[in-house]
Design a protein around this motif. Structure first.
Motif, mmCIF file in Angstrom:
data_model
loop_
_atom_site.group_PDB
_atom_site.id
_atom_site.type_symbol
_atom_site.label_atom_id
_atom_site.label_comp_id
_atom_site.label_asym_id
_atom_site.label_seq_id
_atom_site.Cartn_x
_atom_site.Cartn_y
_atom_site.Cartn_z
ATOM 1 N N ASN A 71 -5.605 1.224 3.436
ATOM 2 C CA ASN A 71 -5.090 2.333 3.967
ATOM 3 C C ASN A 71 -3.993 1.749 5.189
ATOM 4 N N GLU A 72 -4.524 0.829 5.966
ATOM 5 C CA GLU A 72 -3.472 0.513 6.957
ATOM 6 C C GLU A 72 -2.149 -0.152 6.337
ATOM 7 N N ALA A 73 -2.220 -0.982 5.468
ATOM 8 C CA ALA A 73 -1.050 -1.432 4.907
ATOM 9 C C ALA A 73 -0.106 -0.493 4.272
ATOM 10 N N TYR A 74 -0.708 0.735 3.838
ATOM 11 C CA TYR A 74 -0.018 1.812 3.415
ATOM 12 C C TYR A 74 0.622 2.333 4.365
ATOM 13 N N GLU A 75 -0.079 2.622 5.666
ATOM 14 C CA GLU A 75 0.682 3.333 6.749
ATOM 15 C C GLU A 75 1.717 2.442 7.434
ATOM 16 N N TYR A 76 1.445 1.323 7.604
ATOM 17 C CA TYR A 76 2.342 0.344 8.118
ATOM 18 C C TYR A 76 3.725 0.179 7.161
ATOM 19 N N GLY A 77 3.479 0.525 6.148
ATOM 20 C CA GLY A 77 4.795 0.563 5.169
ATOM 21 C C GLY A 77 4.948 -1.045 4.401
ATOM 22 N N ALA A 78 3.581 -1.773 4.362
ATOM 23 C CA ALA A 78 3.372 -2.745 3.600
ATOM 24 C C ALA A 78 3.118 -2.918 2.266
ATOM 25 N N LEU A 79 2.640 -1.636 1.818
ATOM 26 C CA LEU A 79 2.380 -1.316 0.344
ATOM 27 C C LEU A 79 3.339 0.007 -0.116
#
Length: 139
Positions: A71-79
């Motif tokens: 979830n954090e990676a999606y929010e950060y734009g890494a996924l």
């Protein structure tokens, strides 16, 4: 070993069902972002846009931490789509296993991902798998 196909998937085996093994469990619980980064790098190298991390069902804490990291990676734009503004996109799904020892075996793991009973194929798949063998597995 990965031939060009209309759709290809990356599957990461985090089942770790062997007795007294903890490396996957430890990594998933303690540093799930490192695992996610490795999956993104592998997906980019293979040009795969969908990845699954198969996690042993009993690893509830690890699965929870992995999902939070995703979830954090999606929010950060890494996924997701167009990672950091690039042309590369990848989605990663954390898939809880059914807790069966046999699901650590690659063909049983794939059966589990497809929503079937985790049961190994009677023969190992050929590498790379032929289109005919993949079509027969889908039916």
């Amino acid at each position: 070993m990965l031939r060009k196909a209309p759709v290809s998937y990356l599957v990461v085996n985090g089942d770790e069902s062997e007795p007294a093994t903890f490396k996957d469990h430890y990594l998933i619980e303690r540093d799930p972002h490192q695992l996610i980064e490795g999956v993104v790098i592998a997906a980019y190298a293979l040009q795969v846009n969908q990845a699954f991390i198969y996690v042993r069902g009993e690893f509830a804490l690890g699965l929870e931490r992995l999902q939070q990291a995703l979830n954090e990676a999606y929010e950060y734009g890494a996924l997701g789509s167009k990672i950091f503004g690039s042309d590369f996109s990848v989605d990663i799904v954390a898939h809880p296993g059914a807790g069966a020892y046999i699901c650590g075996e690659e063909t049983a793991l794939i059966e589990g991902l497809e929503g079937k009973r985790g049961f190994p194929a009677s023969s190992l798949p050929s590498f790379p798998p032929s289109p005919d063998s993949m079509a027969s597995r889908r039916s």
